[in-house]
Design a protein around this motif. Structure first.
Motif, PDB file in Angstrom:
ATOM      1  N   LYS A   4       0.826  -1.210   0.000  1.00 49.49           N
ATOM      2  CA  LYS A   4       0.000   0.000   0.000  1.00 49.49           C
ATOM      3  C   LYS A   4       0.860   1.260   0.000  1.00 49.49           C
ATOM      4  N   LEU A   5       2.062   1.148   0.544  1.00 50.67           N
ATOM      5  CA  LEU A   5       2.967   2.301   0.574  1.00 50.67           C
ATOM      6  C   LEU A   5       3.216   2.840  -0.819  1.00 50.67           C
ATOM      7  N   TRP A   7       1.354   2.869  -3.355  1.00 49.36           N
ATOM      8  CA  TRP A   7       0.180   3.487  -3.970  1.00 49.36           C
ATOM      9  C   TRP A   7      -0.253   4.731  -3.212  1.00 49.36           C
ATOM     10  N   SER A   8       0.458   5.034  -2.129  1.00 41.99           N
ATOM     11  CA  SER A   8       0.034   6.123  -1.258  1.00 41.99           C
ATOM     12  C   SER A   8       0.418   7.486  -1.821  1.00 41.99           C
ATOM     13  N   ARG A   9      -0.321   8.496  -1.404  1.00 46.54           N
ATOM     14  CA  ARG A   9      -0.029   9.877  -1.798  1.00 46.54           C
ATOM     15  C   ARG A   9       1.371  10.294  -1.356  1.00 46.54           C
ATOM     16  N   ASP A  10       1.748   9.923  -0.124  1.00 46.96           N
ATOM     17  CA  ASP A  10       3.054  10.331   0.405  1.00 46.96           C
ATOM     18  C   ASP A  10       4.193   9.801  -0.452  1.00 46.96           C
TER      19      ASP A  10
END
Length: 210
Positions: A4-5, A7-10
């Motif tokens: 998920k990291l 795909w994250s915004r951050d």
């Protein structure tokens, strides 16, 4: 956290990662125009010069995406209506063109191989890079400003490009195994333009609801 990291915004909007993505896409764009050199020369000899912008489809798509990345790297603080309109058009073209030609190139390579074309390392490199074009465009569209109006303009550009390609014979050169399938290639190309718009529209709806 796991995958998920990535795909994250951050992660996706991290400036260091954006710069890497910008450089990779810029280099890919330059390579793409070099790839089209022979066809551009042929077109300049046999066709009017105003047709030249319609020839290098994939590198122009990646050029739009490369420019769109700059808006994410350097978010403008104050913009005029004209500048805002320019941004959303570039972003819309970046998305619909990258999805369309990213998938189109892969299908043509695989289609040619299915009829006997012998693939080499460049074909596999093109498959990976063009799939990446389509994926990154849809992935980053949720961070862009373009809306349905700009996407519709992008679709009109795709359809114009398709009409130019198959009316005047300036479509990207195909494997010789597909030369007798031109009608099917043309139909697929038009259909993919519509499908690319629909895919972008789906992401836009998801973005609006998020």
């Amino acid at each position: 956290m796991g995958l998920k990291l990535f795909w994250s915004r951050d992660f996706l909007l991290n400036r260091h990662f954006l710069w890497v993505l910008f450089v990779v896409n810029l280099l890919g764009t330059i390579y793409g125009y070099i790839w089209y050199e022979n066809q551009l020369v042929w077109t300049s000899i046999h066709k009017p010069d105003w047709m030249l912008p319609f020839v290098p489809d994939s590198p122009t798509s990646s050029l739009f995406f490369t420019l769109a990345l700059l808006y994410l790297i350097y978010p403008p603080k104050r913009v005029t209506k004209l500048q805002s309109a320019g941004r959303v058009i570039i972003e819309a073209l970046a998305v619909v063109c990258s999805v369309k030609y990213g998938i189109w190139a892969v299908v043509m390579i695989v289609w040619g191989a299915a009829q006997g074309d012998v693939l080499n390392w460049q074909h596999y490199m093109l498959i990976v890079s063009h799939l990446a074009m389509a994926v990154e465009a849809l992935l980053y569209f949720r961070f862009m400003k373009a809306g349905i109006g700009a996407l519709a303009a992008g679709l009109l550009w795709l359809l114009l490009n398709d009409s130019m390609d198959y009316t005047y014979g300036i479509f990207p050169w195909l494997p010789e195994q597909l030369e007798d399938d031109l009608s099917a290639v043309r139909a697929f190309t038009y259909a993919l333009s519509a499908a690319s718009f629909i895919a972008a529209l789906f992401v836009w709806r998801f973005r609006k609801q998020a």
